[in-house]
Design an enzyme around this catalytic site. Structure first.
Site, PDB file in Angstrom:
ATOM      1  N   CYS A 168       0.844  -1.209   0.000  1.00  0.00           N
ATOM      2  CA  CYS A 168       0.000   0.000   0.000  1.00  0.00           C
ATOM      3  C   CYS A 168       0.875   1.254   0.000  1.00  0.00           C
ATOM      4  CB  CYS A 168      -0.901   0.024   1.237  1.00  0.00           C
ATOM      5  SG  CYS A 168      -2.064  -1.330   1.335  1.00  0.00           S
TER       6      CYS A 168
ATOM      7  N   ASP B 174      25.774   1.157  19.658  1.00  0.00           N
ATOM      8  CA  ASP B 174      25.329  -0.151  19.190  1.00  0.00           C
ATOM      9  C   ASP B 174      26.587  -0.926  18.784  1.00  0.00           C
ATOM     10  OD1 ASP B 174      23.524  -2.157  18.141  1.00  0.00           O
ATOM     11  OD2 ASP B 174      24.152  -1.474  16.170  1.00  0.00           O
TER      12      ASP B 174
END
Length: 830
Positions: free
Chosen positions: A15, A516
């Site tokens: 979509c 991270d």
């Protein structure tokens, strides 16, 4: 203009892709992006008509535009602003408009950034409000970089011309006014102008000399009185009122001479007005020159793009202007040429210098199928590429836009200066009037001794003019934005893209940085190092089944297993019922078996006994490798060990941050033993291991609850929530788009040392801003009372209006010069 629409009816990524394709086809729309997770469409558009077409297009293909949050953003150039009072007035007028959610006006960039509800107001109403306030709204999109530079040069040239012309008349005017007053030395002076013998000729000569100066400074009067009559006085109003008072009083004394009062020749103040205007023009010229230098880094970025491109048209090469290049064109790139757009090579091969994007000095080898970027340089071969992003959509254009937005934004530290600027000029006018009135009454009553040769009116007029002229709202208005302009431009040159003034300010408060692990501290390119199989399972079969199962995963560790299988030439089995289990691994049916692949937690949750490989996995973890466990039909099949090399810049970056006295932590979904081994290599003490992607933001929140100002450094999709939660999110430039979108600072060069560089740049910028604000406030707090006669009250000197004008002219120049020191910033961690 930029708009963000909430979209209803999207149920999947297909979509989002459909809406994006449809909106891209609408004429006048650029930089379309649909975020399925946030159910939001962002895009740039030309006008209100285009915005309506976009809405109609969305409705036409079966989706809804949710009007509840129809916010648009626009950046307008504002012409006619001369000081902080002007920018404060424009901001005040804009914020009063219905539907305006946020308005920020930047004096240094001469721009207004406005967020508004498209249902409540529109661009025409915003422009009309600016016009009614007495300023000129300018469409940024209509101003090219070349035109802007030409306009800046023209403005500087015009100001210097006005200053030189006024100087030609001001110097003889000053000589004529002062020479007869100097008694201790005899200066040559025309007898025909002797004030004692020919007072009228003397007075009219001064008037003749001051008229061209007034013409040169006509803008001060035109803008100053216009704003004064609108009850919104600015710096021009102060100059206009002060010099007009001197001129009117002097013209009055010419009439006194005509009517027989020859002593009135001693009460002429034409030279005061003339020298004040000349000095202000000098200050404005130096200010314009310095302002131009603050945006030099941005101009250098803009200059990187080539002016033309060579395309293939009907088999023939054709050179076209860059703005005529379209998506889908096949572009020819010759050796030594700059690449005109972002695209993919269709034919040929070469080495491309991408240092302006990556910071890497070595040219990258490129072949058919590889991506190339605008403004990078083809160093050797000839190749052809298909243009996929042109104009404002290229990586370079996005960097320029990001820097422009940052330069146009305001830092919270400027809030006090903005508040003061809004009231500054009316307060100064009141101080000038009240102090002049008090001195006039005191002098007439005999309470104050007058300087020799001055009447009470002349004395109070001197006070009035001095107070008006010495006040400088410009320095207040330029103190913060000029430093932000230079800092963000310098950052861009160093590969550090700072998205806003607020981010630049917050970064200097950071006292804890969370890195991270994968792709940030490490290269993010893991490789298989060991394969350990159990129960007589063949190692190659373990790799074959494992790689087949992992093929559906995008995790770097999974991709390492797939690459190892490809390298071995193994065929992949068909997979069924693939399920990704966030933060743990995957489940799939491969070769008739149910396969589990992932970490220890996944195995334990599924009651898979790991006893057979506990010793082996412990040794693997001790070596800073990550063990991936595989189970076939509920039984342990083996371990595939994967290792990721540490970036060369990581140890040095950690060392630099320690020198800045910043705490460091590492966060990872990896097991604690592997994480600890990697942390030891780079000397990080605090390790947050086995953290699920959705819990990273919570770990950041815990650190904030402990009183830390936290920066999060990451590169992946799963880092985006933590980047958004942190006080400052720092994304690696080669990371995912969503991570970069969530971050406040982007490191283009993929070098962790730039984290320390960004913090150091922020600290240096805030120091300069504080110095500027101290000077701007201090100058006015000390200067205005001195001009009002506070020193004279205690037997000190009376400030001459000419010296007041000189001080005012230099105050804004000094603030700009101090900000330009940031151009020399070069962080080495020493």
């Amino acid at each position: 203009m930029k708009s963000a629409l909430d979209i209803g009816g999207m149920s999947c990524a297909a979509c989002a892709a459909r809406i994006e394709r449809a909106v891209k086809k609408v004429e006048g729309v650029n930089n379309v992006n649909v975020n399925f997770a946030m159910q939001k469409l962002t895009f740039e558009y030309a006008d209100d008509q285009t915005l309506n077409k976009v809405k109609q297009t969305i409705e036409k293909i079966g989706y809804k535009v949710l009007e509840k949050n129809l916010l648009s953003a626009i950046t307008l150039g504002i012409g006619g602003m001369s000081c902080a009072a002007c920018s404060a007035r424009v901001e005040k007028v804009l914020k009063k408009l219905a539907g305006i959610k946020e308005a920020s006006v930047n004096l240094a960039t001469q721009k207004a950034t406005i967020t508004f509800d498209s249902n409540a107001t529109n661009i025409d109403e915003i422009k009309n409000a600016v016009t009614k306030a007495g300023y000129v709204p300018l469409d940024i999109c209509d101003i090219s970089a070349d035109k802007k530079e030409i306009a800046e040069k023209r403005e500087i040239k015009a100001l210097w011309r006005k200053f030189i012309v006024s100087c030609i008349f001001a110097l003889p005017l000053l000589y004529i006014a002062m020479a007869p007053m100097i008694k201790w030395i005899v200066l040559p002076f025309p007898a025909a102008l002797a004030p004692m013998h020919f007072p009228l000729v003397y007075a009219l000569t001064e008037l003749a000399f001051v008229i061209p100066i007034i013409i040169c400074g006509n803008e001060f009067y035109r803008i100053g009185f216009k704003n004064l009559f609108k009850a919104a006085p600015n710096m021009d109003s102060l100059i206009a009122v002060g010099t007009t008072a001197a001129i009117i009083y002097s013209v009055y004394n010419i009439f006194q001479i005509i009517f027989g009062n020859l002593n009135a020749v001693d009460s002429l103040y034409f030279e005061t007005a003339g020298i004040i205007i000349t000095l202000i023009l000098l200050g404005k010229s130096l200010e314009a020159l310095s302002k131009g230098r603050t945006s030099q880094a941005l101009k250098k970025l803009m200059a990187l793009a080539p002016k033309t491109a060579i395309i293939l048209e009907n088999g023939m090469q054709k050179e076209i202007p860059l703005q005529d290049l379209k998506c889908g064109d096949i572009v020819v790139v010759k050796p030594g040429a700059k690449i005109a757009a972002d695209g993919t090579i269709t034919d040929g091969a070469s080495a491309v210098d991408e240092s302006m994007l990556t910071g890497e000095s070595m040219a990258c080898e490129k072949k058919a199928g590889d991506k190339v970027f605008a403004a990078t340089i083809n160093t050797s071969g000839l190749f052809y590429f298909k243009a996929q992003k042109v104009g404002k959509e290229t990586a370079l254009a996005q960097i320029i836009k990001l820097v422009e937005d940052a330069q146009g934004s305001k830092a919270p530290i400027a809030r006090m200066a903005d508040i003061v600027s809004g009231y500054f000029v009316p307060i100064v006018c009141a101080i000038a009037f009240v102090s002049a009135l008090i001195w006039f009454i005191a002098a007439n009553a005999g309470w104050a001794a007058l300087p020799a040769g001055k009447s009470a009116l002349e004395f109070s007029l001197t006070i009035f003019i001095s107070v008006l002229v010495i006040a400088c709202p410009c320095a207040l208005g330029l103190a913060t934005p000029t430093a932000i302009m230079v800092a963000t431009g310098k950052g861009a040159q160093l590969g550090i893209l700072i998205k806003s003034g607020a981010a630049l300010e917050t970064a200097h408060k950071i006292n804890m940085i969370v890195f991270d692990k994968t792709g940030t501290i490490t290269e993010g390119k893991p490789e298989v190092t060991d394969i350990i199989a159990v129960n007589e399972i063949d190692k190659k079969y373990l790799l074959q089944v494992g790689a087949s199962a992992e093929k559906g995963s995008e995790h770097p560790l999974a991709q390492a297993v797939v690459k190892a299988a490809v390298k071995e030439g193994l065929l992949f089995f068909e997979i069924k019922n693939f399920i990704a289990i966030s933060g743990k691994g995957i489940r799939a049916n491969v070769d008739g078996m149910e396969v589990l692949a992932g970490n220890k937690k996944l195995m334990q949750e599924n009651d898979i006994s790991l006893d057979a490989l506990n010793a082996v996995s412990n040794e693997i973890e001790r070596q800073a490798k990550t063990p991936l466990y595989f189970a076939f039909d509920g039984h342990l099949a083996g371990i595939i060990a994967v290792a990721d090399t540490i970036k060369k810049s990581s140890p040095k970056a950690i060392e630099l941050l320690r020198k800045l006295k910043i705490g460091i932590a590492m966060i990872t979904g990896d097991n604690f033993a592997t994480a600890l081994a990697i942390a030891k290599q780079v000397k990080i003490d605090k390790v947050l291991a086995e953290v699920l992607p959705q819990d990273k933001a919570m770990e950041v929140k815990k650190l904030q609850a402990q009183g830390y100002k936290v920066a999060m450094v990451g590169d992946g999709i799963n880092d985006a929530p933590a980047l958004a939660q942190a006080d400052i999110g720092i994304a690696i430039g080669n990371g995912t788009d969503i991570a970069i979108e969530s971050a406040d600072i982007v490191l283009m060069h993929n070098n962790l040392e730039d984290v320390a560089g960004a913090i150091a740049l922020s600290k240096q910028t805030i120091l300069i801003i504080k110095e500027n604000l101290f000077w701007a406030f201090g100058y006015n707090v000390l200067g205005i009372p001195i001009a009002a006669g506070i020193l004279y009250l205690f037997g000190g000197p009376l400030l001459n209006p000419i010296f007041a004008a000189a001080a005012m002219s230099l105050s804004s120049v000094s603030v700009l010069t101090n900000a330009l020191r940031l151009k020399r910033f070069n962080f080495k961690g020493e």
